[in-house]
Design a protein around this motif. Structure first.
Motif, PDB file in Angstrom:
ATOM      1  N   ARG A  13       8.527  35.159  58.461  1.00  0.00           N
ATOM      2  CA  ARG A  13       7.990  34.264  59.048  1.00  0.00           C
ATOM      3  C   ARG A  13       6.426  34.446  59.604  1.00  0.00           C
ATOM      4  O   ARG A  13       5.756  33.680  59.879  1.00  0.00           O
ATOM      5  CB  ARG A  13       8.934  33.466  60.261  1.00  0.00           C
ATOM      6  N   LYS A  14       6.373  35.840  60.187  1.00  0.00           N
ATOM      7  CA  LYS A  14       5.144  36.140  60.977  1.00  0.00           C
ATOM      8  C   LYS A  14       3.997  36.299  59.932  1.00  0.00           C
ATOM      9  O   LYS A  14       2.873  36.233  60.246  1.00  0.00           O
ATOM     10  CB  LYS A  14       5.320  37.422  61.715  1.00  0.00           C
ATOM     11  N   ALA A  72      13.292  27.040  65.848  1.00  0.00           N
ATOM     12  CA  ALA A  72      11.722  27.249  65.539  1.00  0.00           C
ATOM     13  C   ALA A  72      11.317  27.121  64.280  1.00  0.00           C
ATOM     14  O   ALA A  72      10.449  27.718  63.646  1.00  0.00           O
ATOM     15  CB  ALA A  72      11.342  28.623  66.269  1.00  0.00           C
ATOM     16  N   ALA A  73      12.063  26.161  63.432  1.00  0.00           N
ATOM     17  CA  ALA A  73      11.714  25.891  62.192  1.00  0.00           C
ATOM     18  C   ALA A  73      10.360  25.385  62.008  1.00  0.00           C
ATOM     19  O   ALA A  73       9.812  24.663  62.854  1.00  0.00           O
ATOM     20  CB  ALA A  73      12.726  24.660  61.453  1.00  0.00           C
ATOM     21  N   LEU A  74       9.690  25.903  60.904  1.00  0.00           N
ATOM     22  CA  LEU A  74       8.142  25.225  60.689  1.00  0.00           C
ATOM     23  C   LEU A  74       8.461  23.982  59.920  1.00  0.00           C
ATOM     24  O   LEU A  74       7.448  22.960  60.126  1.00  0.00           O
ATOM     25  CB  LEU A  74       7.450  26.168  59.952  1.00  0.00           C
ATOM     26  N   PHE A  75       9.284  24.015  59.122  1.00  0.00           N
ATOM     27  CA  PHE A  75       9.432  22.766  58.083  1.00  0.00           C
ATOM     28  C   PHE A  75      10.655  22.124  58.514  1.00  0.00           C
ATOM     29  O   PHE A  75      11.421  21.692  57.264  1.00  0.00           O
ATOM     30  CB  PHE A  75       9.003  23.158  56.791  1.00  0.00           C
ATOM     31  N   GLY A  76      11.204  21.911  59.474  1.00  0.00           N
ATOM     32  CA  GLY A  76      12.373  21.274  59.449  1.00  0.00           C
ATOM     33  C   GLY A  76      12.589  19.797  60.057  1.00  0.00           C
ATOM     34  O   GLY A  76      13.319  19.239  60.499  1.00  0.00           O
ATOM     35  N   TYR A  77      11.761  19.129  59.241  1.00  0.00           N
ATOM     36  CA  TYR A  77      11.503  17.579  59.250  1.00  0.00           C
ATOM     37  C   TYR A  77      11.525  17.176  57.710  1.00  0.00           C
ATOM     38  O   TYR A  77      11.422  17.931  56.740  1.00  0.00           O
ATOM     39  CB  TYR A  77      10.475  17.122  60.084  1.00  0.00           C
ATOM     40  N   SER A 194      17.509  36.534  60.498  1.00  0.00           N
ATOM     41  CA  SER A 194      16.065  36.565  60.556  1.00  0.00           C
ATOM     42  C   SER A 194      15.325  35.426  60.096  1.00  0.00           C
ATOM     43  O   SER A 194      16.234  34.465  59.364  1.00  0.00           O
ATOM     44  CB  SER A 194      15.556  37.721  59.737  1.00  0.00           C
ATOM     45  N   HIS A 195      14.146  34.969  60.524  1.00  0.00           N
ATOM     46  CA  HIS A 195      13.724  33.894  59.970  1.00  0.00           C
ATOM     47  C   HIS A 195      12.417  34.005  58.923  1.00  0.00           C
ATOM     48  O   HIS A 195      11.490  34.904  59.130  1.00  0.00           O
ATOM     49  CB  HIS A 195      12.833  33.275  61.254  1.00  0.00           C
ATOM     50  N   TYR A 196      12.806  33.734  57.658  1.00  0.00           N
ATOM     51  CA  TYR A 196      11.860  34.231  56.675  1.00  0.00           C
ATOM     52  C   TYR A 196      11.875  33.101  55.407  1.00  0.00           C
ATOM     53  O   TYR A 196      12.657  31.937  55.574  1.00  0.00           O
ATOM     54  CB  TYR A 196      12.237  35.467  56.093  1.00  0.00           C
ATOM     55  N   PHE A 197      10.950  33.083  54.462  1.00  0.00           N
ATOM     56  CA  PHE A 197      10.875  32.161  53.375  1.00  0.00           C
ATOM     57  C   PHE A 197      11.204  32.685  51.996  1.00  0.00           C
ATOM     58  O   PHE A 197      10.587  33.890  51.707  1.00  0.00           O
ATOM     59  CB  PHE A 197       9.473  31.735  53.470  1.00  0.00           C
ATOM     60  N   VAL A 198      11.925  32.045  51.480  1.00  0.00           N
ATOM     61  CA  VAL A 198      12.073  32.681  49.863  1.00  0.00           C
ATOM     62  C   VAL A 198      11.006  31.756  49.172  1.00  0.00           C
ATOM     63  O   VAL A 198      10.745  30.579  49.304  1.00  0.00           O
ATOM     64  CB  VAL A 198      13.485  32.168  49.324  1.00  0.00           C
TER      65      VAL A 198
END
Ligand SMILES: Cc1cc2nc3c(=O)[nH]c(=O)nc-3n(C[C@H](O)[C@H](O)[C@H](O)COP(=O)(O)OP(=O)(O)OC[C@H]3O[C@@H](n4cnc5c(N)ncnc54)[C@H](O)[C@@H]3O)c2cc1C
Ligand code: SF4
Ligand code: SF4
Ligand code: FES
Lengths: 378, 279, 256
Positions: A13-14, A72-77, A194-198
């Motif tokens: 995420r960071k 704290a999702a960045l793209f949760g919509y 953890s908060h991350y992206f595939v």
């Protein structure tokens, strides 16, 4: 865009800001989702902080509200009232200017102003929508040079939906919720311990960009988590559209009484066409200065819901009734689009349902036509 | 960076007016030539151009000239509103903008060896004039040729002088809507001219242009007489802004009239859509 | 060639529309090159005699004297354009059409007997032939210039009669009804203002009057059904500057 066979990776995420910075360093202008006055719109963004952090969009026919997700999702919509067409095919654009002397007109073409856009957070349905518009504006014989220049430069950072709105029906249209191709990079957001992206890479450009930022290879568990996200979106899919034989149902039901029922509700306000990511209709405005020696031509978004659209000298408008205008729109989306462009004109994003000020629902109308197939007024 | 813009299909080419002849009170024949004299005007009968009157706007107008002339274009324009009025007011030497040609045109190549019936209502004669020229210039390639032409009033017939010449080579039949003192020919509808016309239904092609209602009636009549729909061709009109299938205005069911038309075979789809109101 | 003569006339109104013309500073200069401003009291005392090529008429007809004066104005004008909600739909003062005007007079004036007024406030077109109607309260100056420009060049003004929604979407404003539940008249209102109110998170007040084919009934049903507005407020919403425009009038009467 050709798909690469690079294996999936993960970014933390960071490091999203590193990704944005790398795009900027490549000269891209970043545009993406951001909250303005209680709505997620697409506008200039700079860092992850500009994204709709922690928001989801609750949608139903005729309503849209932002609510807190609790994370704290960045793209949760899902999708808002705007589509990427606002950048590729702007609502108002100058086509050319001309100056006149007694015996000559000099036409000055507008050179395509083409910033290289990086579209941040493009959903699967919207990738399909962009491709639908490509077929309109980049035809072999008559390409729109401004659209083409912007389209060819654009970088597409897709985001796979992990949730769906009540108005979404991409599964019915085979356009989502997971982006299969047509992107440079595609992210799936994982929020757990953890908060991350595939990350999947779609193109060489995408791969080159990924190589510039911190990332690690994705393992089995990461891929499972990503698949679970997509499954969640599938389970939440709020609407369905049965497309079996639909093209033919529409083309044989021009005289179905259902059109009159929807016409009583339809405001012919054109909101559905303005928010639709595939609607491409336009008009031109020809203007002069008061002295009349300098002229300009502007192209603006137009809609099949206006009376002027089919105005014929003497005869007024061809589609003067509300019924005929709604029928044209929906029949075009779900039927004649196939004849014209060999694809559906609807990608199932649900925007027209949410943003219709009186909640008219294309899936409901299609279902009603199916049940009343063949009925006819005499 | 000007390269891509020059290929802009929305950008007109500068032309100038060579001649302006008032045909009748509201119709003007406008002959124009490209400012760049090396530019050849190539087109097919039945195609159309977008004519731009400076500051007023742009309208679709059918090509009206003899297609063998390559250095100029002629149009016949009826003054019905802003843009057409401005075009009709242009004088020799005045500049204008031209884009085109657009559309498919009449299927001239499919007509060889066949009898041809040309049906025109009012201004519908405009896009058919190049057809008549083509048929006359290649007279031996075709069988019997008939022009059936209806007009509201005797004085509204276009191309009067030419009609007299054409009469010597093809069967020309004229009709007006209502009896008039200066008219000793028949009155009624264009379809009435079909009476006692000898028709070989397996070897006849028909081309129709005029108001939509006239097209509909005439085409139905031809089907009734046994001419197969694929040999009945009609030319249609709709509001147009781009002429390249991008503004969406000219849609008629599955087709864009600007690029899939304006000429269509009167097949089942077209026949059905024409019978439904407000398509 | 002599320049066409322009006259500006005022009837019952607030002057706001005429001010739009004055507000065209730069354009007014080049306008003066193309057109002879022959009669425009708001701008200058100098008056050139009629007849006039183009008359712009602001305001509605509310007195017997005005009813006669507009006939004279028409007689002196080759082309007559009405500007603003007062001239095209009777204006806010047409609220009197829904009540007994004598009641208002006795409330407002100390000496009601001096007031010579008609029962109604009516648009200019109810009295004389009007060549073109420009809507708005006040009118948009760009549209006014377009009307004058198109008159000068003998073409049809490019003034769309579709909804305010189209302007909203083109400028990128999300719908305030859908996203905030605010009652908005945009979907039934004539475009022209550039969709100002929704850009400031307010509903459209309908200043430009009904759009082409306005379906006020469906909109009202939806706004009421979703409790975005009360019945009294609905009546008020349709009864403002264009209260007497037929589509709005009919809708307001449904909520009486
Ligand atoms: C394929 C085709 C061929 C044509 N050929 C001829 C011809 O040879 N001669 C001729 O006189 N006329 C022809 N027309 C009709 C001509 O284009 C219209 O009369 C003209 O567009 C009217 O525009 P205007 O501004 O003068 O009139 P107005 O009535 O003032 O038009 C107002 C507006 O209506 C729109 N409009 C009305 N009718 C049309 C239309 N058919 N297409 C596009 N926009 C329209 C325009 O956008 C214009 O801005 C043809 C039309 C088509 C589609
Ligand atoms: S369907 Fe809804 S959004 Fe579309 S024109 Fe009708 S009322 Fe407006
Ligand atoms: S028709 Fe509606 S659901 Fe389909 S793509 Fe357009 S806005 Fe989305
Ligand atoms: S004229 Fe624009 S699509 Fe046909």
């Amino acid at each position: 865009m050709k798909k690469t066979d690079s294996p999936a990776a993960c970014i933390d995420r960071k490091d999203i800001d590193a990704l944005f910075a790398a795009l900027k360093a490549e000269g891209y202008a970043l545009v993406g989702p951001t909250v303005q006055n209680g709505v997620i719109v697409y506008d200039d963004i700079s860092t992850a902080g500009d994204l709709p952090i922690g928001w989801r969009d609750e949608q139903e026919a005729g309503t849209y509200r932002l609510k807190k997700r609790g994370d704290a999702a960045l793209f949760g919509y899902n999708v808002g009232p705007q589509a990427w067409k606002k950048f590729l095919f702007p609502p108002r654009e100058k086509l050319w200017t001309a100056d006149k002397t007694r015996h000559a007109i000099a036409f000055h073409p507008e050179t395509p102003d083409a910033p290289g856009y990086a579209f941040i957070g493009v959903r699967a349905c919207d990738i399909h929508a962009i491709r639908v518009q490509d077929k309109v504006f980049m035809s072999k014989n008559h390409a729109n040079p401004r659209y083409k220049a912007r389209r060819e430069k654009a970088f597409i950072l897709a985001v796979n939906c992990g949730q769906a709105a009540k108005t979404c029906f991409c599964m019915s249209m085979n356009t989502g919720p997971k982006a299969e191709d047509g992107f440079d990079l595609a992210l799936t957001e994982i929020i757990g311990d953890s908060h991350y992206f595939v990350v999947e890479t779609g193109t060489e450009q995408g791969k080159a960009l990924l190589d510039k930022i911190p990332h690690r290879a994705a393992n089995e568990d990461d891929l499972k988590s990503a698949a679970a996200c997509t499954d969640n979106a599938k389970n939440e899919m709020g609407r369905k559209l049965d497309t079996t034989g639909l093209k033919d149902i529409l083309s044989r039901n021009y005289e179905n009484p259902r059109w009159e029922i929807v016409a009583e509700r339809c405001l012919t306000c054109a909101n559905c066409t303005m928010v639709c990511p595939t609607c491409f209709c336009s008009t031109v405005e020809d203007t002069t200065d008061l002295a009349g020696n300098h002229a300009e031509r502007w192209q603006t978004w137009d809609s099949c819901f206006t009376m002027d659209f089919t105005h014929l000298h003497g005869g007024g408008s061809v589609r003067h009734s509300e019924k005929a205008r709604y029928r044209q729109w929906m029949t075009h989306k779900l039927s004649t689009w196939f004849d014209q462009f060999d694809t559906s004109g609807c990608v199932g994003c649900g925007r027209c349902i949410a943003w219709c000020p009186v909640g008219i629902d294309i899936t409901e109308e299609a279902a009603a036509l199916r049940t009343s197939d063949g009925e006819k007024n005499d | 960076m000007t390269e891509p813009a020059l290929n802009d299909p929305m950008l007109p080419m500068p032309f100038v007016v060579v001649e302006n002849i008032k045909n009748n009170p509201d119709c003007t024949l406008l002959a124009v030539r490209p400012v760049d004299s090396s530019h050849l005007c190539l087109y097919k009968p039945g195609q159309f151009f977008m004519l731009y009157a400076f500051g007023y706007g742009e309208v679709p107008i059918s090509i009206n000239s003899d297609p063998s002339l390559k250095h100029s274009l002629t149009f016949t324009i009826r003054d019905v509103g802003g843009v057409t009025a401005a075009l009709c007011a242009l004088e020799p030497g005045d500049p204008l903008g031209v884009r085109g040609p657009f559309g498919n045109g009449w299927p001239m190549e499919d007509l060889a060896g066949r009898d041809v019936i040309v049906m025109a209502g009012g201004l519908g004669c405009v896009p058919l004039r190049p057809v008549v020229y083509h048929l006359l210039q290649n007279r031996k390639d075709y069988g019997r040729v008939s022009l059936l032409y209806g007009s509201r009033k005797p004085e509204a017939f276009l191309f009067n002088k030419e009609l007299q010449i054409w009469k010597r080579h093809i069967d020309v039949r004229l009709i007006v809507d209502d009896p008039a003192p200066n008219w000793d020919g028949p009155f009624g509808h264009t379809t009435d001219l079909v009476k006692n016309l000898e028709i070989d239904k397996d070897n006849t092609s028909v081309m129709i242009c005029g108001p939509e209602i006239m097209i509909n009636l005439s085409a139905d009549k031809m089907l009734e007489l046994g001419i197969p729909p694929q040999h009945v061709h009609i030319s249609m009109e709709r509001n147009m802004k781009c002429a390249i299938g991008q503004c969406g205005r000219c849609q008629f069911g599955p087709d864009f009239i600007c690029k899939d038309g304006p000429v269509f075979a009167y097949d089942k789809v077209v026949e059905r859509l024409l019978d439904i109101k407000e398509v | 060639m002599t320049k066409p003569k322009l006259a500006v006339w005022k009837f019952a109104s607030c002057d706001g529309c005429q001010l739009s013309l004055l507000d065209c500073e730069d354009e007014l200069l080049s306008l003066a090159g193309e057109i002879d401003i022959a009669n425009f009291r708001e701008a200058s005392r100098a008056v050139v005699e009629g007849p006039y090529d183009l008359s712009l008429v602001e305001g509605s007809i509310t007195t017997p004297h005005d009813r006669e004066r507009i006939v004279e104005v028409r007689a002196q004008s080759k082309y007559l354009v009405t500007i603003g909600a007062c001239a095209t739909a009777g204006g806010i003062q047409a609220l009197r059409n829904f009540k007994d005007v004598k009641d208002f007079i006795s409330i407002v004036y100390a000496h009601p007997e001096y007031i010579d007024t008609l029962e109604t406030s009516t648009p200019i077109a109810a009295h004389v032939h009007v060549d073109y109607e420009l809507h708005g309260c006040p009118i948009n100056k760009k549209q006014l210039l377009e009307v004058i420009n198109s008159f000068l060049h003998k073409r049809k003004p490019d003034i769309p009669s579709y909804s305010v929604c189209i302007e909203c979407k083109r400028r990128g404003t999300p719908c305030v009804t859908v996203s905030h539940g605010i009652a908005c008249l945009g979907p039934v209102t004539h475009a022209g203002c550039g969709a100002i109110c929704p850009a400031y998170n307010r509903g459209c007040y309908g200043c430009y009057g009904p759009k082409e084919t306005p379906n006020t009934e469906s909109l009202a049903r939806w706004l009421r059904g979703n409790e975005m507005i009360s019945e009294e407020d609905m009546l008020r919403l349709f009864r403002t500057f264009n209260a007497d425009a037929p589509a709005f009038k009919k809708e307001s009467e449904r909520h009486e």
